[in-house]
Motif scaffolding. Structure first.
Motif, PDB file in Angstrom:
ATOM      1  N   ASP A 189       0.824  -1.213   0.000  1.00  0.00           N
ATOM      2  CA  ASP A 189       0.000   0.000   0.000  1.00  0.00           C
ATOM      3  C   ASP A 189       0.856   1.259   0.000  1.00  0.00           C
ATOM      4  N   LYS A 190       1.930   1.258   0.825  1.00  0.00           N
ATOM      5  CA  LYS A 190       2.788   2.439   0.907  1.00  0.00           C
ATOM      6  C   LYS A 190       3.579   2.630  -0.385  1.00  0.00           C
ATOM      7  N   ALA A 204      -3.347  -2.725  -7.224  1.00  0.00           N
ATOM      8  CA  ALA A 204      -2.891  -1.762  -8.236  1.00  0.00           C
ATOM      9  C   ALA A 204      -1.424  -2.002  -8.580  1.00  0.00           C
ATOM     10  N   LEU A 205      -0.595  -2.189  -7.558  1.00  0.00           N
ATOM     11  CA  LEU A 205       0.834  -2.392  -7.803  1.00  0.00           C
ATOM     12  C   LEU A 205       1.089  -3.717  -8.522  1.00  0.00           C
ATOM     13  N   SER A 206       0.352  -4.741  -8.130  1.00  0.00           N
ATOM     14  CA  SER A 206       0.603  -6.041  -8.784  1.00  0.00           C
ATOM     15  C   SER A 206       0.108  -6.042 -10.237  1.00  0.00           C
ATOM     16  N   ARG A 207      -0.922  -5.250 -10.517  1.00  0.00           N
ATOM     17  CA  ARG A 207      -1.370  -5.114 -11.923  1.00  0.00           C
ATOM     18  C   ARG A 207      -0.288  -4.443 -12.766  1.00  0.00           C
ATOM     19  N   LEU A 208       0.266  -3.346 -12.226  1.00  0.00           N
ATOM     20  CA  LEU A 208       1.318  -2.626 -12.949  1.00  0.00           C
ATOM     21  C   LEU A 208       2.558  -3.510 -13.117  1.00  0.00           C
ATOM     22  N   ALA A 209       2.830  -4.322 -12.113  1.00  0.00           N
ATOM     23  CA  ALA A 209       4.030  -5.175 -12.122  1.00  0.00           C
ATOM     24  C   ALA A 209       4.024  -6.161 -13.289  1.00  0.00           C
ATOM     25  N   THR A 210       2.835  -6.508 -13.776  1.00  0.00           N
ATOM     26  CA  THR A 210       2.786  -7.476 -14.891  1.00  0.00           C
ATOM     27  C   THR A 210       3.426  -6.900 -16.153  1.00  0.00           C
ATOM     28  N   GLU A 211       3.543  -5.547 -16.196  1.00  0.00           N
ATOM     29  CA  GLU A 211       4.139  -4.916 -17.391  1.00  0.00           C
ATOM     30  C   GLU A 211       5.626  -4.620 -17.212  1.00  0.00           C
ATOM     31  N   GLY A 212       6.166  -4.947 -16.017  1.00  0.00           N
ATOM     32  CA  GLY A 212       7.569  -4.596 -15.748  1.00  0.00           C
ATOM     33  C   GLY A 212       8.471  -5.801 -15.599  1.00  0.00           C
ATOM     34  N   ARG A 213       9.782  -5.522 -15.427  1.00  0.00           N
ATOM     35  CA  ARG A 213      10.776  -6.597 -15.263  1.00  0.00           C
ATOM     36  C   ARG A 213      11.133  -6.709 -13.776  1.00  0.00           C
ATOM     37  N   ARG A 214      10.965  -7.897 -13.241  1.00  0.00           N
ATOM     38  CA  ARG A 214      11.176  -8.086 -11.801  1.00  0.00           C
ATOM     39  C   ARG A 214      12.655  -8.030 -11.417  1.00  0.00           C
ATOM     40  N   ALA A 257       7.368  -4.156 -10.432  1.00  0.00           N
ATOM     41  CA  ALA A 257       7.700  -5.582 -10.558  1.00  0.00           C
ATOM     42  C   ALA A 257       8.855  -5.955  -9.633  1.00  0.00           C
ATOM     43  N   SER A 258       9.866  -5.084  -9.542  1.00  0.00           N
ATOM     44  CA  SER A 258      11.038  -5.385  -8.710  1.00  0.00           C
ATOM     45  C   SER A 258      10.687  -5.312  -7.225  1.00  0.00           C
ATOM     46  N   PHE A 259       9.869  -4.325  -6.859  1.00  0.00           N
ATOM     47  CA  PHE A 259       9.472  -4.179  -5.457  1.00  0.00           C
ATOM     48  C   PHE A 259       8.607  -5.375  -5.027  1.00  0.00           C
ATOM     49  N   GLN A 260       7.662  -5.730  -5.883  1.00  0.00           N
ATOM     50  CA  GLN A 260       6.816  -6.890  -5.587  1.00  0.00           C
ATOM     51  C   GLN A 260       7.696  -8.137  -5.425  1.00  0.00           C
ATOM     52  N   GLN A 261       8.696  -8.272  -6.305  1.00  0.00           N
ATOM     53  CA  GLN A 261       9.573  -9.434  -6.233  1.00  0.00           C
ATOM     54  C   GLN A 261      10.325  -9.465  -4.898  1.00  0.00           C
ATOM     55  N   ALA A 262      10.755  -8.294  -4.424  1.00  0.00           N
ATOM     56  CA  ALA A 262      11.491  -8.244  -3.148  1.00  0.00           C
ATOM     57  C   ALA A 262      10.598  -8.742  -2.006  1.00  0.00           C
ATOM     58  N   ILE A 263       9.342  -8.333  -2.014  1.00  0.00           N
ATOM     59  CA  ILE A 263       8.409  -8.770  -0.958  1.00  0.00           C
ATOM     60  C   ILE A 263       8.157 -10.273  -1.076  1.00  0.00           C
ATOM     61  N   VAL A 264       7.891 -10.725  -2.289  1.00  0.00           N
ATOM     62  CA  VAL A 264       7.598 -12.149  -2.510  1.00  0.00           C
ATOM     63  C   VAL A 264       8.808 -12.992  -2.121  1.00  0.00           C
ATOM     64  N   GLY A 287      -4.938 -14.520   4.006  1.00  0.00           N
ATOM     65  CA  GLY A 287      -4.866 -13.067   4.159  1.00  0.00           C
ATOM     66  C   GLY A 287      -4.987 -12.356   2.824  1.00  0.00           C
ATOM     67  N   GLY A 288      -5.212 -11.038   2.891  1.00  0.00           N
ATOM     68  CA  GLY A 288      -5.464 -10.249   1.681  1.00  0.00           C
ATOM     69  C   GLY A 288      -4.375 -10.368   0.627  1.00  0.00           C
ATOM     70  N   VAL A 289      -3.107 -10.396   1.046  1.00  0.00           N
ATOM     71  CA  VAL A 289      -1.994 -10.453   0.088  1.00  0.00           C
ATOM     72  C   VAL A 289      -1.916 -11.839  -0.579  1.00  0.00           C
ATOM     73  N   ALA A 290      -2.630 -12.806  -0.025  1.00  0.00           N
ATOM     74  CA  ALA A 290      -2.683 -14.142  -0.646  1.00  0.00           C
ATOM     75  C   ALA A 290      -3.363 -14.073  -2.013  1.00  0.00           C
ATOM     76  N   ALA A 291      -3.993 -12.935  -2.327  1.00  0.00           N
ATOM     77  CA  ALA A 291      -4.585 -12.752  -3.661  1.00  0.00           C
ATOM     78  C   ALA A 291      -3.490 -12.495  -4.704  1.00  0.00           C
ATOM     79  N   ASN A 292      -2.280 -12.193  -4.248  1.00  0.00           N
ATOM     80  CA  ASN A 292      -1.188 -11.848  -5.175  1.00  0.00           C
ATOM     81  C   ASN A 292      -0.726 -13.071  -5.977  1.00  0.00           C
ATOM     82  N   LYS A 293      -0.837 -12.970  -7.292  1.00  0.00           N
ATOM     83  CA  LYS A 293      -0.564 -14.131  -8.158  1.00  0.00           C
ATOM     84  C   LYS A 293       0.894 -14.569  -8.100  1.00  0.00           C
ATOM     85  N   GLU A 294       1.822 -13.598  -8.070  1.00  0.00           N
ATOM     86  CA  GLU A 294       3.253 -13.951  -8.005  1.00  0.00           C
ATOM     87  C   GLU A 294       3.547 -14.706  -6.716  1.00  0.00           C
TER      88      GLU A 294
END
Ligand code: KG4
Ligand code: ZN
Length: 352
Positions: A189-190, A204-214, A257-264, A287-294
């Protein structure tokens, strides 16, 4: 047989559901005040609590009239208009409600509703820890199959919490890992806010991440020490802030994509480590983040050959079905007059 009416109002969702024997959802309804919080870029507790008051009765009514019992009556009524109107009191065996953690004003609306119904209908009232509830999305999704493999490790990732729960059985469970600062959802969220993406940031961030390089940006790997099952996401957020300031032209999709990858990576690494250490037979995601496909995909592949039980999407973010399911397996009715909200309610810690 148990038929439990669950009520969830810990944050911005107002939800009620009827669950049979912990695994079968027979009726549910959910309202969310999300739209109101988009305008403010985050949840204002007073606004969320007011929305709970507005939504609770309609949500309850839809749940009760949408139950199988009511549908059977409608079918009977078509043949015999004098057939008796079903009485929810006769079928429901208990009422379950989230008592914490959460926002006190929001929690109280669900709690007072549950107490009133339990008192009026003379039903047992079961207080449920919201985080314990998040574990049971997997039971609603996979049913009896969930009883096969013990011990289990649950990775719970939500907007306010990030926890690893070792489950030896339904009754014996302990927190073995947690975040030292921000929760995973909070980090999403932050970060989204920093990237000018709408609230809530995770989707929103995970949607945008699909267009980026992790692999575009290397963000730090927090708390890398061995035999440590804790998380820390606030350093990642600071690293992101510095990166965005120093690279104003960088692709937002690459950053996402890179930030999401760091969390995952952090979630998956610590879960793998704890699963090995405690030699669990299965991992459960909730939990809510369990919706994250990556997160879903990378967790499954990193844990192989240990099975990972992923909840259906509708049981990831806040809902009442998981609260009713948890109450089936943790059937500890409380004195109605002693049930109260506890905004900082915790799951038990492993002490040895
Ligand atoms: O469990 P939840 O619905 O509410 C709390 O108990 O906090 O979790 C909400 C959190 C929010 O931080 C939201 O951004 C995050 O879950 N979330 C996601 C996704 N969908 C929801 N995070 C990452 N990816 C998603 N697809
Ligand atoms: Zn939640």
């Amino acid at each position: 047989m148990s038929i439990i009416l669950g009520i969830e109002s810990s944050c911005d969702e107002t939800a009620a559901a009827i669950v049979q024997d912990g695994t079968t959802l027979t009726s549910h309804s959910l309202a969310t005040s999300l739209q109101k919080h988009i305008a403010t870029g985050g949840i204002v507790p007073e606004v969320a609590a007011r929305a709970q008051i507005e939504s609770m009765i309609p949500v309850m009514e839809t749940t009760l009239t949408g139950s199988n019992m009511a549908k059977q009556h409608d079918a009977r009524h078509a043949q015999d208009p004098h057939s008796p109107i079903p009485d929810p009191r006769s079928a429901i065996t208990a009422i379950a409600v989230t008592t914490g953690p959460g926002l006190v004003g929001s929690l109280l609306i669900g709690i007072e509703t549950a107490k009133s119904l339990a008192y009026a209908w003379n039903k047992p009232l079961i207080p449920v820890n919201h985080m314990l509830g998040h574990i049971y999305g997997a039971w609603l999704t996979h049913g009896q199959q969930m009883e096969k493999h013990w011990p289990k490790l649950a990775l719970l990732v939500s907007g306010g919490h990030t926890e690893l729960i070792l489950m030896e059985s339904h009754q014996k469970y302990y927190k073995v890992g947690w975040t030292l600062d921000d929760a995973a959802g909070e980090a999403f969220d932050k970060a989204a806010k920093l990237l000018d993406l709408p609230y809530p940031g995770g989707p929103a961030l995970s949607r945008l991440a699909t267009e980026g390089r992790r692999t575009a940006i290397k963000f730090p790997n927090p708390l890398p020490q061995k035999n440590n099952f804790n998380f820390s996401f606030s350093g990642l957020k600071t690293a992101l802030l510095h990166y965005v300031r120093q690279n104003p032209q960088a692709s937002k999709a690459d950053i996402a994509a890179s930030f999401q990858q760091a969390i995952v990576t952090s979630l998956v690494t610590k879960t793998r480590r704890a699963a090995d250490y405690y030699q669990v037979k299965e991992v459960v995601l909730g939990g809510g983040v369990a919706a994250n496909k990556e997160l879903r995909q990378q967790l499954v592949s990193a844990l192989q050959p240990t099975p990972v039980q992923i909840p259906a999407m509708e049981f990831t973010t806040d809902n009442a079905a998981v609260i009713a399911s948890a109450a089936h397996y943790h059937h500890y009715p409380a004195n109605i007059f002693e049930v109260n909200a506890n905004p900082s309610l915790e799951l038990p810690l492993k002490t040895t």
